[in-house]
Scaffold this motif. Structure first.
Motif, PDB file in Angstrom:
ATOM      1  N   CYS A  93      13.672  16.859 -18.384  1.00  0.00           N
ATOM      2  CA  CYS A  93      13.147  16.083 -19.503  1.00  0.00           C
ATOM      3  C   CYS A  93      11.619  15.907 -19.452  1.00  0.00           C
ATOM      4  O   CYS A  93      10.933  16.460 -18.610  1.00  0.00           O
TER       5      CYS A  93
ATOM      6  N   CYS B  81      16.434  20.268 -21.862  1.00  0.00           N
ATOM      7  CA  CYS B  81      16.789  18.874 -22.126  1.00  0.00           C
ATOM      8  C   CYS B  81      16.499  18.536 -23.602  1.00  0.00           C
ATOM      9  O   CYS B  81      16.604  19.402 -24.471  1.00  0.00           O
ATOM     10  N   CYS B  82      16.114  17.287 -23.882  1.00  0.00           N
ATOM     11  CA  CYS B  82      15.964  16.778 -25.255  1.00  0.00           C
ATOM     12  C   CYS B  82      15.288  17.771 -26.196  1.00  0.00           C
ATOM     13  O   CYS B  82      14.142  18.174 -25.960  1.00  0.00           O
TER      14      CYS B  82
HETATM   15 ZN   LIG Z   1      15.706  14.747 -22.094  1.00  0.00          ZN
END
Ligand SMILES: [Zn+2]
Length: 340
Positions: free
Chosen positions: A205, A289-290
């Motif tokens: 992240c 990730c995000c």
């Molecule tokens: Zn993330």
């Protein structure tokens, strides 16, 4: 059934993360609180996303319990959904993992209430213990404890996972300054986690590929266990090294995090290049990730030498109506393409 460490001994492992952002983008989760109530409200959305990521090449189905812990839900006055939310997320992920022959991971995350000292540690430990208990009952293959900017909090998570006898993947979140909140260097936090029994350590992240990559070599040198790298798919820079730091010049320099990051999105090629570079450094647990989409996951999986089901639909421009090279494409259209 595959085993995480056995699989890592044979080849790189791919893990799709980023369920919060993707469910939010699709309109099933509220930005701000970022609690995964979608597992109760729209389980079919979460199950579908798990399946898309498996199709795209993830080896791991991570139960969507990110921020689904007691302390977060207490702040929101929703402690009553704590256990149903966790059990439902685990059962959705288990169904997909068992049907597709992938690894099932439980998930712990940063609590955002941790403070060093006995009182803070007690609160966080009990929040982790109940989540690990539900994950163990669901039969997870291992637990991912992620996005920690406190090494101390990550070590508490690790302790509860180890107490349950499960393998642990521990990943740290490195913000703008390049440090953790209680340990100066990310590699030192990783070293401490390995010493405390983590099976895989690394970063997830916050940072995009270009600003995560330089942090990986010192980590690889500091530990002997497998190293993980799961950046966000955003074009972070030396000046703006985290997704929270990104400012959009087309919007008057406004902060892009969390819902206006679209213009900074990396291409699939950029994620593939990141995966290739990370593999060359000896990083063998890769993901996104995000902000991750299935096209990013496929690019990482292909860079790692895999041919997931989605690779059947990898681009082939040879038959494109204008840009193709196939002899069946008429010459006038190919010439017209040069003016496009
Ligand atoms: Zn993330």
């Amino acid at each position: 059934m595959p085993d995480l460490l056995e699989l890592l001994g044979r080849r790189p492992v791919v893990c799709a993360e980023g369920y919060l952002f993707e469910c939010e983008r699709r309109g099933y989760l509220q930005a701000g609180a970022f609690v995964p109530e979608v597992v109760l409200d729209h389980p079919e959305v979460v199950e579908g996303l798990h399946r898309e990521f498996v199709h795209a090449g993830t080896d791991v189905v991570e139960a969507f319990t990110y921020y689904g812990h007691r302390e977060k839900l207490r702040v929101l006055g929703k402690e009553d959904i704590l256990e149903p939310l966790n059990r439902q997320a685990l059962s959705i992920a288990a169904r997909v993992a068992r049907e597709t022959g992938t690894l099932l991971a439980g998930n712990l995350s940063n609590t955002n209430v941790y403070e060093p000292g006995p009182a803070g540690e007690r609160t966080v430990r009990s929040a982790f213990e109940e989540q690990v208990g539900w994950a163990a009952e669901a039969g997870v293959d291992f637990i991912i404890a992620e996005t920690f900017s406190w090494a101390g909090e990550a070590l508490l998570a690790l302790e509860t996972i180890r107490a349950a006898g499960l393998p642990a993947v521990i990943t740290f979140a490195v913000h703008r300054e390049g440090t953790l909140r209680d340990v100066a260097r990310p590699e030192e936090a990783c070293r401490q986690a390995e010493q405390a029994g983590a099976d895989v350590v690394g970063l997830n992240c916050i940072r995009g590929p270009l600003t995560m990559l330089p942090l990986l070599t010192p980590i690889r040198e500091a530990v002997s266990c497998p190293v993980a790298a799961l950046p966000v798919p955003y074009r972070t820079t030396d000046e703006q090294p985290s997704m929270q730091a990104l400012r959009d010049p087309a919007r008057g320099g406004a902060q892009a995090f969390p819902t206006a990051l679209d213009p900074f999105t990396c291409t699939r090629e950029e994620l593939g290049e990141f995966a290739t570079a990370a593999l060359a450094l000896g990083v063998t647990y890769l993901g996104v990730c995000c902000g991750a989409g299935p096209h990013h996951i496929r690019a990482v999986a292909e860079a790692a030498g895999q041919a997931p089901p989605a690779s059947r639909y990898a681009p082939d421009m040879s038959k494109h109506s204008f840009l193709g090279s196939d002899p069946g494409i008429t010459r006038s259209y190919r010439e017209y393409a040069r003016e496009l």
